[in-house]
Design an enzyme around this catalytic site. Sequence first.
Site, short mmCIF file in Angstrom:
data_model
loop_
_atom_site.label_atom_id
_atom_site.label_comp_id
_atom_site.label_asym_id
_atom_site.label_seq_id
_atom_site.Cartn_x
_atom_site.Cartn_y
_atom_site.Cartn_z
N CYS A 70 10.13 25.48 -16.10
CA CYS A 70 9.99 26.93 -16.03
C CYS A 70 8.69 27.37 -16.72
O CYS A 70 7.61 27.12 -16.20
CB CYS A 70 11.23 27.61 -16.62
SG CYS A 70 11.39 29.35 -16.16
N HIS A 78 15.34 25.09 -13.26
CA HIS A 78 16.00 24.49 -14.42
C HIS A 78 16.91 23.34 -13.97
O HIS A 78 18.12 23.52 -13.81
CB HIS A 78 16.81 25.53 -15.18
CG HIS A 78 15.98 26.53 -15.92
ND1 HIS A 78 15.57 26.34 -17.21
CD2 HIS A 78 15.45 27.72 -15.53
CE1 HIS A 78 14.84 27.38 -17.60
NE2 HIS A 78 14.75 28.22 -16.59
N GLU A 102 18.09 20.95 -15.61
CA GLU A 102 19.09 20.57 -16.61
C GLU A 102 20.45 21.20 -16.32
O GLU A 102 21.50 20.67 -16.76
CB GLU A 102 18.62 20.97 -18.01
CG GLU A 102 18.56 22.46 -18.31
CD GLU A 102 17.24 23.11 -17.97
OE1 GLU A 102 16.94 24.19 -18.54
OE2 GLU A 102 16.50 22.56 -17.14
#
Length: 544
Positions: free
Chosen positions: A382, A516, A518
Amino acid sequence: MARFIFITGGVVSSLGKGLMAASLGALLQARGFKVRTRKFDPYLNVDPGTMSPYQHGEVYVTDDGAETDLDLGHYERFTGVASRQADNVTQGRIYQTIIQKERRGDYLGATVQVIPHVTDEIKAFALAETDDVDFVLCEIGGTVGDIESLPFMEAIRQLHNELGPRQSIFVHVTLVPYIAAAGELKTKPTQHSVRELTSLGIQPDILLCRCEHPLPDSERAKIALFCNVQKSAVIPALDAKSIYAVPEQYHAEGLDSAVLSAFGIEGSREPDMARWIDIMDRQQNPEGEVTIGVVGKYVGLPDAYKSLHEALVHGGLSNRVKVNVQWLDAELFEAEDSDIAAKLEPMHGILVPGGFGVRGSEGKIASVRFARERNVPFFGICLGMQMACIEGARNTAGIGKASTTEFGPTEEPVVGLITEWMSKEGLQQRHADGDLGGTMRLGAYPAKLTGNSVVAGIYGSNDISERHRHRYEVNASYREPLEKGGLIFSGMSPDGALPEIVERPDHPWFIGVQFHPELKSKPFDPHPLFASFIAAAVKQSRLF
């Protein structure tokens, strides 16, 4: 019809209700049941999107674009069931909905009250979209006795009665503290907490007792007697070495069996724990270790990067190595006397995560430059990707004044505010002076990858979908000078307007992503980017 498990907490906060809910969901799933897990948050924010990470930890984003509590990350990581907007509600959103209805005249002139209007809205949320599951686990945020949680407690009390026999149970997570001076575990806090709960009309069926020392059989019997539960329903919950050891630990203590017994479900097959046994074997028996430096601005609170930390752990599981995470404050890299090399040379990989605002930005750019020049594996997420683009513009593309409009007016807006973009709902538009909450590019968006790119090889596909949470975008008009400087745009939005991924093919491992990743990583299914990043860090560790 779905059965409901209402999870409450007592004595103190931070007892791990979210982890407990996630672990119980995983155990029921391992027995062959379909589960859905939800979070009721008593605070008055509509969602956590505008809350400081230091206040609330990370904001977890769902595929459908909801900004939610970080506990939903636990739910997804442990069950693999994708969370939805319907799985997290705050008291603020409940009241917002009610006030909107009142203004429209939906209540036909009735006096709007907590009972029945607020409690009915909470019950409607709990029951929504549950027809396709066997169990719905509903975690109530906060601690019993908090004034703001009272409407939720009343709502689940009513729902328990309305659902009928054997359709819902209450699990209360409490604390049995160890008093070192006396050398004893004390059950009185649990007794008082249950008394507080029963005063609200809720009798727990199961008590999960957090404790630092083993809970003697005599103390379990004492708790059962004073709290009006079966002794078999008093479940000790000792601290675990790893959060991924919790499902197996809770199963060994009989939590899932107690839950099924409370519902009158007999003869269920034993859970298949092979997944969790393999995870713990990989974690407890690593074949090496690597150190990853995370250069961020919220490093004082690890929960601000909860999903990121877990995704790094998952990358380690994939490569069977231990990942040591070093949290590095980006601001420390901005001082004139800062020795960046001394701080970053021990790292086998450098990661710059997402964030907002100018604080620490030059430190992040400096860490990107170090990774590029020293050939250290680099992962930008990001804002981290945006900093990589600004670093590349300044130092390899000859655009010395490159910056982002997020930090103020600039002559070279390599990164700028996005005012419109395409989504599956159609054209989305935003204004610079609009509300901050819920106005970013949020949720899952597709991207097209260049066929011969590094990332296409990592994903094994040219078409991906990842979750976003950001308000600024890399300016695609700078693509040509950046690519001449070696920073390749290897992933774009399907319409070719928005850069999604950049990489340096001449670097051992240098990738920046606007999304993102994750948020989609799981211990039993590590995200491919994190698995590849840790593999690159392993190679880096073997060079020295």
